[in-house]
Scaffold this active site. Structure first.
Site, short mmCIF file in Angstrom:
data_model
loop_
_atom_site.label_atom_id
_atom_site.label_comp_id
_atom_site.label_asym_id
_atom_site.label_seq_id
_atom_site.Cartn_x
_atom_site.Cartn_y
_atom_site.Cartn_z
N TRP A 124 -19.34 15.00 12.69
CA TRP A 124 -18.14 14.69 11.92
C TRP A 124 -17.92 15.77 10.87
O TRP A 124 -18.82 16.12 10.11
CB TRP A 124 -18.29 13.34 11.20
CG TRP A 124 -18.15 12.15 12.10
CD1 TRP A 124 -18.29 12.13 13.45
CD2 TRP A 124 -17.84 10.81 11.70
NE1 TRP A 124 -18.09 10.86 13.94
CE2 TRP A 124 -17.82 10.03 12.89
CE3 TRP A 124 -17.58 10.19 10.48
CZ2 TRP A 124 -17.54 8.65 12.87
CZ3 TRP A 124 -17.32 8.83 10.48
CH2 TRP A 124 -17.29 8.07 11.66
N THR B 287 0.85 -1.20 0.00
CA THR B 287 0.00 0.00 0.00
C THR B 287 0.88 1.24 0.00
O THR B 287 2.09 1.17 0.21
CB THR B 287 -0.93 0.02 1.22
OG1 THR B 287 -0.12 0.06 2.40
CG2 THR B 287 -1.82 -1.22 1.27
N GLU C 16 -5.70 -2.85 -1.73
CA GLU C 16 -6.37 -4.03 -1.17
C GLU C 16 -7.53 -4.53 -2.04
O GLU C 16 -8.06 -5.61 -1.80
CB GLU C 16 -6.91 -3.72 0.23
CG GLU C 16 -5.85 -3.47 1.30
CD GLU C 16 -5.41 -2.00 1.40
OE1 GLU C 16 -5.55 -1.26 0.40
OE2 GLU C 16 -4.95 -1.61 2.48
N1 ATP Z 1 -11.43 8.51 -6.13
C1 ATP Z 1 -11.00 8.62 -4.87
N2 ATP Z 1 -11.46 9.60 -4.08
C2 ATP Z 1 -11.03 9.72 -2.81
N3 ATP Z 1 -10.14 8.90 -2.25
C3 ATP Z 1 -9.64 7.90 -2.98
C4 ATP Z 1 -10.05 7.70 -4.32
N4 ATP Z 1 -9.41 6.61 -4.77
C5 ATP Z 1 -8.63 6.16 -3.78
N5 ATP Z 1 -8.76 6.92 -2.69
C6 ATP Z 1 -8.06 6.77 -1.40
O1 ATP Z 1 -6.89 5.98 -1.58
C7 ATP Z 1 -6.92 4.86 -0.70
C8 ATP Z 1 -6.22 3.69 -1.30
O2 ATP Z 1 -4.89 4.08 -1.62
P1 ATP Z 1 -3.65 3.10 -1.59
O3 ATP Z 1 -4.09 1.68 -1.55
O4 ATP Z 1 -2.78 3.54 -2.69
O5 ATP Z 1 -2.86 3.35 -0.26
P2 ATP Z 1 -3.16 4.32 0.94
O6 ATP Z 1 -4.46 3.92 1.58
O7 ATP Z 1 -3.06 5.71 0.44
O8 ATP Z 1 -1.95 3.98 1.92
P3 ATP Z 1 -1.95 3.07 3.26
O9 ATP Z 1 -3.06 2.08 3.17
O10 ATP Z 1 -0.61 2.45 3.28
O11 ATP Z 1 -2.14 4.05 4.38
C9 ATP Z 1 -8.39 4.62 -0.43
O12 ATP Z 1 -8.59 3.94 0.78
C10 ATP Z 1 -8.94 6.04 -0.40
O13 ATP Z 1 -8.75 6.62 0.87
MG MG Z 2 -4.97 2.22 2.65
#
Ligand code: ATP
Ligand code: MG
Ligand code: ATP
Ligand code: MG
Lengths: 542, 542
Positions: free
Chosen positions: A444, A185, A330
């Site tokens: 919130w 991630t 994930e």
């Molecule tokens: N279109 C979108 N709008 C808003 N948020 C988004 C969108 N697409 C993805 N995300 C955010 O990105 C996350 C997924 O990103 P990624 O799997 O790359 O790792 P990360 O969650 O940023 O990092 P980590 O899990 O290690 O903290 C999602 O859970 C969400 O929070």
């Molecule tokens: Mg994440």
């Protein structure tokens, strides 16, 4: 009673074998690290991926071994995707933009046996090699003529390796649940954690990506994969392209607006995908130079929220559809995609853009629900918001080596860490990350909402909002902002600007200015760092 | 090493649950057997399918039990598809056009516990009931008001049954390889044989149908399912529609050109699918009445070869794309679909129609190869022809109760009984059925080719070609033809006509005229019957 159907496993190799046989002359075009544009096709990529698998066998690579890549998007990286997963080993894509310590942590955690590297990253590898004791060798993705001088004594040449193979290799059959790829991630909320995909999950996910209501990939498309192959499998585009016989266009190391635009036009790109930052750069370039898109039909935006203005610019100014998508490492990553429904055809464009601003509709194969703190399901009415839970055959069941412990609840749902709404058409809207939400007096406040509004204030380039403890309200929002070079905007200006769109109780208590905000390797705001930096901050209102 | 992905089964129930939740108000429109047009939607169909599953449980139906249907295409039939398969039982669709003895054979062979029947088929059931000793009851697909008077004492009312259920039922989870549906082949080459699909095969097949390069089904479509639900699962349209949230239009018992056309226009149908016979009727109606299609974008033609003239009429005269498709009951049924590739965009229309005349391109998920008599693979050059073999996760592994013995070779390939060519783009062209090919002096003559040419002879309405033993050449072709009412065409005329397009050695040795040709229940030429009828025929040339 079981049915009487052939027991054929869903294997990643079947994707490239399919296109190799049936779309053999469809092109894969890459901007190479060595310089010129390189052209190959599915027939050759399939043949070379098999040679690569055979070569890895000669190196002693076995099923289940992790094989790293530190590489840009290009045809050799595609061959590695198929060669490594096709032989039953695990392709571990590494984000080169991570801090060197993070890279070392990930490589050692994954226990990578070999690592493929683009020429660009030789210095990185040289600096890190002493910390990567388990890696047997680094395979440089180039030919003999371009092999670098290096102090490392375990560099292998990709083309030489392949040349040592013959045409006798066929893709093997094995259990479709065999691990195929490993991706960590982004590390936005903590240490990166490894997600271990399977052959089955990848093939099923590809069906979802190809679906018209997914990203609608077909052999009529020319796909520019701007999203890196080290970021959640380039959102599945490489696999979906082979499944459908679409042309692939790979940008290599040149990710600036001008280079991206040039490829789009030269290769008649019809669809592209990437994070908002990339599209900001592209749009700036296109606007500055008064250009237009001649073949682009749609662009997929995800990874972070796409701002309404970005969407409307694409749609209204350039006639390019936007598919806003949400997903996570994930979730392979496609979870929701923002296509419009038939019933939206006659809505005014501004309402259609409102719909596109949501994070998209649930793709078949993915189940989503929102729950309250007691895990009760909340209504799908577009208003109620809660913890977003996800389930399905391409969703993680737990992290590599058990990091993070049990991740599924007793009914098999994975908690995303995102908070959002769902509606009766299956559209999902992200409110915030649960860790970033500001809990003020029982209500919130979405940090994302406040950030988006703050960015609209003249003189503000970027803004992050975090929660600061408050004696009366528990938490109150703090805006941390970056000013436009030389602009005189003040904290009062920002708050005055926010007063026009936010409710009084949502207004930040303070605004502080910094020179620069911290980001993750995938370009997201690194709020963990901000919370650390501002952990002793006392609000004036406190 | 296995990957770390949720172990979610691919179940048919997930299709209707998905659309019930996310496309709840998309319509399913049926011409009811009782008379009027009936409108429902995915939310209701999902809810009612669950009630039906609950009701079947009350009747003692268990997982694995076979439940028959003798019914037209309509919303209740859709509810039965989902209700029966969703609870883990097996939906056995029965072709009412079969001879009554065949129906009795099939019902008893399948050991159907209950049978759902449309009102139309009550007389059929009454006539057969005494031969269907194992059937516990017949569920009449209507409400109390329309229940028929009958001498049968085990008739149940569909709506009453559903009314006895509440909203508490949820779809159960079980092994995705659980049998879901049973469909017997058309009986063209022998006795019908049962193909037993699984939940997994059905979901995977649906992905193939939805793919743009399959039948390209999406929520933008309004699908008219002309192909009956008792014929290879209506080619998967019901499932694909739920997977993608497409509107469904069901013609009920009214399959004439006028009724079909009326539905197409009234329900803004964009895509339809059926056998050539149906399209002949529709085109005749449209031509006679000088009509045009205002919403139809494409039509899928399969089950038998679509003639070039039919394809060009649709494309050139009416602007409706044709997707020529090949498949078998044994292949779920989609194997190849005739979409054009990007590189065909600029070809002259007549060449594009030539390509559409082939049986279509291999769909991802299906593997096809052609082999010679020694099982050696033949080249994919569009010229070499051989036995067509098929493999994949929605292809049969053997018939119900082991009929026909082992059907797969040691590498898992199923022999289709068809003979054809493959080319480098994955297009397949059927030459003939292996049982119908005429083997003359070491050369093969395609009975289909000769038939197609013979139909072009003025005065000939229909023609069948079979092999007659010959002392010198082993076999020689005999044309058996039906004349236009009152037309004076002679055998010499037919042969003279054929001389212009066929090679001399391909010319039939004789032409005989009959009043009528025998057909199967799905409208195909029944050559087994013809071979029986003409088994003592002696060629003049012999
Ligand atoms: N279109 C979108 N709008 C808003 N948020 C988004 C969108 N697409 C993805 N995300 C955010 O990105 C996350 C997924 O990103 P990624 O799997 O790359 O790792 P990360 O969650 O940023 O990092 P980590 O899990 O290690 O903290 C999602 O859970 C969400 O929070
Ligand atoms: Mg994440
Ligand atoms: N587009 C097409 N062009 C030519 N033939 C086709 C086409 N589509 C299907 N067919 C023929 O139909 C066959 C499959 O039909 P189906 O499964 O309904 O039963 P059948 O083969 O006619 O009957 P049985 O197997 O009982 O003899 C194929 O094997 C092929 O011969
Ligand atoms: Mg058959």
């Amino acid at each position: 009673m079981l049915g009487l159907i052939q027991d054929r496993p869903l294997l990643i190799s079947s994707l490239i074998e399919y296109s190799g046989l049936n779309h053999g002359d469809v092109e894969i075009v890459s901007r190479s690290v060595e310089g010129p544009i390189h052209r190959t096709n599915y027939r050759q990529v399939n043949a070379r991926a098999k040679k690569l698998a055979q070569a890895l066998g000669r190196l002693g690579v076995e099923m289940g071994d992790r094989i790293g890549t530190i590489a840009w998007n290009g045809y050799r990286h595609i061959e590695i995707y198929y060669g490594v997963s096709g032989m039953g080993s695990v392709c571990h894509t590494i984000n080169p933009r991570l801090f060197p310590e993070q890279i070392a942590y990930i490589v050692n955690h994954a226990e990578d046996k070999y690592i493929f590297v683009d020429l660009t990253f030789i210095p990185l590898i040289e600096a890190l090699a002493e910390h990567l004791g388990n890696v047997k060798g680094f395979i440089v993705m180039t030919d003999e003529a371009h092999m670098p001088e290096s102090k490392l004594d375990n560099l292998l040449c990709y083309e030489t390796l392949i040349d040592g193979s013959d045409d006798s290799y066929s893709w093997p059959d094995f259990d479709e649940k065999t691990a195929s790829s490993l991706c960590y991630t982004s590390g936005t909320t903590g240490n990166p954690k490894g997600v271990l995909y399977t052959n089955r999950s990848t093939v099923l996910h590809s069906f979802g990506v190809c679906a018209q209501d997914g990203l609608g990939i077909s052999n009529q498309d020319s796909i520019l994969a701007v999203v890196p192959m080290f970021h959640a499998n380039a959102w599945g585009l490489v696999y979906a392209a082979a499944m459908s016989g679409a042309k692939m266009v790979m940008p290599g190391a040149a990710m600036d607006g001008a280079s991206i635009y040039e490829l789009m036009e030269a290769e008649e790109v019809t669809v592209s995908a990437g994070v908002p930052t990339i599209w900001m750069m592209l749009l700036a370039h296109v606007k500055e130079n008064n250009l237009k898109f001649s073949s682009m039909k749609r662009t997929v935006i995800g990874g972070s929220a796409a701002a309404r203005t970005m969407i409307s610019t694409f749609v209204e100014d350039y006639g390019v559809n936007v598919v806003h998508a949400w997903g996570m490492t994930e979730t392979s990553p496609i979870g929701t995609t923002g296509n419009l429904l038939k019933k939206h055809a006659d809505l005014p464009e501004s309402e259609r853009i409102d719909i596109r601003t949501k994070q998209g509709r649930i793709v078949y194969g993915v189940e989503l629900k929102i729950t309250d703190d007691d895990n009760n399901e909340l209504p799908r009415d577009g208003v109620a918001f809660g913890d977003l839970k996800v389930r399905g055959p391409w969703i993680t069941s737990g992290y590599f080596k058990g990091e993070g412990g049990d991740t599924l609840d007793e009914d098999g749902w994975f908690s995303t860490g995102d908070v959002g709404t769902l509606d009766a058409d299956g559209y999902m809207q992200i409110t915030d990350r649960s860790k970033d939400v500001i809990k003020s007096g029982g209500e919130w406040i979405s940090s994302i909402d406040v950030e988006n509004e703050a960015i609209g204030c003249p003189g503000i380039v970027e803004a992050a909002v975090i929660a600061i403890p408050h004696p009366k309200w528990d938490e109150r929002p703090l805006v941390i902002a970056v000013k436009e070079q030389g602009h005189g905007v003040t904290a009062e200006d920002v708050i005055a600007h926010l007063e026009s769109t936010l409710a009084k109780w949502q207004l930040p208590d303070d605004v502080v200015f910094v020179d620069e905000l911290p980001h993750t390797a995938t370009g997201k705001l690194l709020k963990t760092k901000l919370r650390e930096d501002f952990k002793d901050y006392v609000l004036k209102s406190a």
